[in-house]
Scaffold this active site. Sequence first.
Site, mmCIF file in Angstrom:
data_model
loop_
_atom_site.group_PDB
_atom_site.id
_atom_site.type_symbol
_atom_site.label_atom_id
_atom_site.label_comp_id
_atom_site.label_asym_id
_atom_site.label_seq_id
_atom_site.Cartn_x
_atom_site.Cartn_y
_atom_site.Cartn_z
ATOM 1 N N GLU A 262 6.174 -20.733 19.733
ATOM 2 C CA GLU A 262 6.240 -19.550 18.863
ATOM 3 C C GLU A 262 7.528 -18.769 19.127
ATOM 4 O O GLU A 262 8.159 -18.261 18.192
ATOM 5 C CB GLU A 262 5.016 -18.663 19.067
ATOM 6 C CG GLU A 262 4.970 -17.477 18.133
ATOM 7 C CD GLU A 262 4.892 -17.839 16.666
ATOM 8 O OE1 GLU A 262 5.678 -17.264 15.869
ATOM 9 O OE2 GLU A 262 4.063 -18.686 16.282
ATOM 10 N N GLU B 250 14.007 -18.453 13.350
ATOM 11 C CA GLU B 250 13.899 -17.672 12.114
ATOM 12 C C GLU B 250 14.861 -16.486 12.122
ATOM 13 O O GLU B 250 15.502 -16.202 11.107
ATOM 14 C CB GLU B 250 12.466 -17.186 11.913
ATOM 15 C CG GLU B 250 11.529 -18.280 11.474
ATOM 16 C CD GLU B 250 10.136 -17.761 11.153
ATOM 17 O OE1 GLU B 250 9.878 -16.552 11.335
ATOM 18 O OE2 GLU B 250 9.310 -18.577 10.704
#
Length: 125
Positions: A70, A77
């Site tokens: 994550e 991102e």
Amino acid sequence: MKNDGFTFRKRLRSFRYAFNGMRLLVTKEHNAWIHCFAAVCVVAAGFLLDISQMEWIAVVIVIGAVLALEAVNSALEAMADFVSPEYSEAIKRTKDLAAGAVLLMAIAAAVVGGIIFFPKLAALF
């Protein structure tokens, strides 16, 4: 990147950056909140159901893997959004692949949890 050599002070500083990354993950990334909540529930269940040492090892590894992935996804991102603030099909594909990697690991973690916890829960009923 310039390599100025090894010093303990620089290594300690790198830990500070890493701990800051962990702090950012658990305070700013909404999906990480979900993973952390699930991890707390699994750890509590592990204590309540008295899982074995090997089962704890599996639980810790999959929790760490999901959270680490994550963090990598969030970093990718953020970098992609910085590099290409406007829509890009290549950036979308990259972000989707990274999110898919997190989902795959979360599914694997759920399977591990099922293998460990379902027999223990079934024995209670």
